[in-house]
Design a protein around this motif. Structure first.
Motif, PDB file in Angstrom:
ATOM      1  N   ILE A 298       4.908  10.435  -3.872  1.00 15.64           N
ATOM      2  CA  ILE A 298       5.989   9.529  -3.316  1.00 15.64           C
ATOM      3  C   ILE A 298       5.275   8.464  -2.691  1.00 15.64           C
ATOM      4  CG2 ILE A 298       7.939   9.012  -1.741  1.00 15.64           C
ATOM      5  CD1 ILE A 298       8.745  11.777  -2.068  1.00 15.64           C
ATOM      6  N   LEU A 299       5.549   7.163  -2.893  1.00 16.02           N
ATOM      7  CA  LEU A 299       4.944   6.043  -2.477  1.00 16.02           C
ATOM      8  C   LEU A 299       6.058   5.164  -1.635  1.00 16.02           C
ATOM      9  CD1 LEU A 299       2.362   4.095  -2.274  1.00 16.02           C
ATOM     10  CD2 LEU A 299       3.194   3.179  -4.399  1.00 16.02           C
ATOM     11  N   PHE A 300       5.475   4.937  -0.359  1.00 13.76           N
ATOM     12  CA  PHE A 300       6.594   4.596   0.571  1.00 13.76           C
ATOM     13  C   PHE A 300       6.461   3.092   0.736  1.00 13.76           C
ATOM     14  CE2 PHE A 300       7.589   8.877   1.778  1.00 13.76           C
ATOM     15  CZ  PHE A 300       8.969   8.876   1.536  1.00 13.76           C
ATOM     16  N   CYS A 301       7.228   2.136   0.558  1.00 14.83           N
ATOM     17  CA  CYS A 301       7.175   0.667   0.933  1.00 14.83           C
ATOM     18  C   CYS A 301       8.038  -0.024   2.081  1.00 14.83           C
ATOM     19  CB  CYS A 301       7.219  -0.121  -0.211  1.00 14.83           C
ATOM     20  SG  CYS A 301       5.912   0.068  -1.564  1.00 14.83           S
ATOM     21  N   SER A 302       7.760  -0.634   2.907  1.00 15.71           N
ATOM     22  CA  SER A 302       8.627  -1.429   3.754  1.00 15.71           C
ATOM     23  C   SER A 302       9.898  -1.909   3.481  1.00 15.71           C
ATOM     24  CB  SER A 302       7.731  -2.198   4.889  1.00 15.71           C
ATOM     25  OG  SER A 302       7.279  -3.381   3.998  1.00 15.71           O
ATOM     26  N   SER A 303       9.973  -2.483   2.272  1.00 14.28           N
ATOM     27  CA  SER A 303      11.028  -3.413   1.727  1.00 14.28           C
ATOM     28  C   SER A 303      11.230  -3.103   0.291  1.00 14.28           C
ATOM     29  CB  SER A 303      10.829  -4.934   1.741  1.00 14.28           C
ATOM     30  OG  SER A 303       9.742  -5.321   0.975  1.00 14.28           O
ATOM     31  N   LYS A 304      12.784  -3.242  -0.230  1.00 14.40           N
ATOM     32  CA  LYS A 304      13.167  -2.892  -1.408  1.00 14.40           C
ATOM     33  C   LYS A 304      12.404  -3.949  -2.462  1.00 14.40           C
ATOM     34  CE  LYS A 304      17.463  -5.331  -0.475  1.00 14.40           C
ATOM     35  NZ  LYS A 304      19.081  -5.106  -0.280  1.00 14.40           N
TER      36      LYS A 304
END
Length: 512
Positions: A298-304
């Motif tokens: 899973i790679l999390f980012c701060s914005s869509k």
């Protein structure tokens, strides 16, 4: 002035995916140098009973706003702090960002300001935050919570231009129920004689430990000396180092201490991070996947938007990646999660929408492309791996704008995350955040604010006007004055009765 054009329902839509955490964290042991208090509140995991806002002695106007925003249950820090603040006690809260502490002090203060008589030409409540960004976030929360009240607020944190300063000066001299400010800007107004705190009855110091780290200790003491001794003081800090204990002893009177400890990462998670420049993150990501091809990641980012762009980039590199964000329909989200559970997707690129509640036991790696906002979010993100006794990896990429978030995470969790070696040719930036540097947002771009008079829904495109209200003007509405509709300033609730908040019955009503 705070613009009440953002309705509570709008606030609910904006905060749907970032609502305060309703999970009860574990209780940390009391620090050795903790302040002597008359009472200590302990919030224990799985033992704290559910508390609804309707059970608390909050005003109907505040409860109406919470009802519109679909906030029903208190977080632990809210349940512990609100009753004491309503009793006008000094409160020392040890809780990090993400636990709902902003509402823990705004809701009871709005109630007190609505119930107690206050001078219309004075600053009645002062909220001090370390950065413009945090002050702006508090201001946005206040717009929703205070929508049905007559409380007006002034935000004193923006820009160095003369127009902004003149707006602040006029608003402060006209009087305000609540002033939200950063220490430096407050000192400027005090030195120029445009701010009078001699009648301020409530003081809030939010993220006090960060303010001290940024060198604002003397400024805080200077500000406090301008205030009356019999004020109510509320202080929140993510940790309780000796310097915070000393500050509390100096500015508070017999405070109630409420400590909400953050949960800790699992010991079988191998944590590491890369400190790099923002444009080099994709290079670091390429190295990670070269060393260990992604499987169940899973790679999390701060914005869509970043999720969308990064997913396209990874797919072009031949990786089996899919995106998960709030723009997807529920059926599309379900499809992506079903494919990921069935191991038909190797790499899930997502916003924090999936950081909580995913029940997949075989995630091998979690990558934070951007630093989480706080320690609680960090723990929940990396907690997606190393479940059911397995081992897992958690890698975080830290750019220049993430340095303060990293410092807050390490300070709160009391850990030092190991630094990994950057790929060859990638230059490492300094890990020392500059004083005053805060997360990017609309910093320095303060909005003009105007009070709403007469209209139920203010015109979002209307140009704000200054509120040059004179305290002795008999035609001006009095502070906290209610109209025939039961709402101040004609803020009428025009919804059908079936959609309004039911009246309380007895000591509290549990929402159906």
């Amino acid at each position: 002035m705070t613009d009440h054009s953002i309705t509570p329902a709008d606030q609910a839509a904006q905060t749907e995916n970032n609502a305060p955490v309703n999970e009860t964290p574990q209780t940390a042991s009391a620090p050795a140098d903790s302040v002597e208090t008359a009472e200590t509140e302990a919030v224990e995991e799985k033992k704290a009973p559910e508390v609804f806002f309707e059970d608390l002695d909050l005003s109907d106007d505040v409860l109406d706003a919470l009802y519109d925003m679909r906030f029903e249950k208190c977080t632990p820090v809210q349940a512990a702090c609100i009753p004491h603040i309503l009793e006008r006690r000094d409160v020392l809260g040890v809780a990090q960002t993400g636990t709902g502490k902003t509402a823990a002090y705004l809701l009871p203060l709005l109630t007190l300001l609505g119930r107690d008589p206050h001078p219309a030409d004075a600053v009645n409540c002062l909220v001090i935050a370390p950065t413009r960004e945090l002050a702006r976030q508090i201001d946005q929360s206040l717009q929703g919570f205070a929508y049905y009240t007559s409380v007006n607020a002034v935000a004193v944190y923006g820009g160095n231009d003369g127009i902004r300063y003149e707006q602040e000066r006029r608003s402060l001299q006209a009087g305000a129920d609540i002033v939200l400010a950063t220490p430096g800007r407050l000192i400027t107004h005090l030195q120029l004689g445009t701010l009078d705190l001699s009648r301020t009855t409530h003081l809030v110091l939010d993220e006090a430990d960060r303010m001290l780290d940024m060198g604002f200790a003397d400024d805080i003491l200077t500000i406090v000396k301008q205030m009356p001794e019999n004020r109510q003081t509320i202080l929140f800090s993510a940790t309780m180092p000796p310097k915070i204990a000393e500050l509390a002893r100096t500015v508070m009177h017999n405070p109630v201490e409420v400590e909400i400890a953050v949960s800790k990462p699992a010991e079988n998670i191998c944590q590491s991070l890369y400190v790099c420049h923002e444009p080099d993150k994709t290079i670091v990501l390429r190295k990670i996947f070269k060393d260990e091809p992604p499987q169940r990641v899973i790679l999390f980012c701060s914005s869509k938007q970043k999720v969308k762009e990064l997913t396209i980039l990874l797919q072009r590199r031949g990786l089996n990646a899919r995106a998960m964000h709030s723009d997807l329909q529920q059926s599309e989200r379900d499809e992506v999660m079903q494919l990921f559970r069935a191991q038909k997707i190797d790499l899930l690129v997502a916003t924090d929408i999936v950081a909580r509640g995913i029940d997949i036991d075989d995630i091998t790696m979690v990558i934070n492309y951007d630093a989480p906002h706080d320690a609680e979010d960090y723990v929940h993100r990396i907690g997606r791996t190393a479940r059911a006794g397995r081992r897992g990896k958690a890698i975080t990429l830290i750019g220049e704008k993430d340095l303060y978030a990293l410092a807050n995470i390490e300070r709160t969790l009391k850990i030092k995350i190991p630094r990994a070696e950057l790929p060859e040719g990638v230059r490492k930036p300094s890990e020392e955040p500059r004083k005053g540097n805060q997360p990017r947002g609309q910093q320095g771009k303060g909005r003009n604010r105007a009070r709403k008079d007469g209209n139920n829904k203010p015109n979002a495109n209307a140009r704000p006007k200054h509120n040059n209200r004179k305290p002795n003007n008999a035609s001006a509405p009095k502070r906290n004055e209610k109209t025939a509709t039961g709402k101040p300033q004609d803020k009428v609730d025009n919804r059908p009765a079936a959609k309004r908040r039911p009246q309380k019955s007895g000591n509290g009503r549990k929402p159906q």
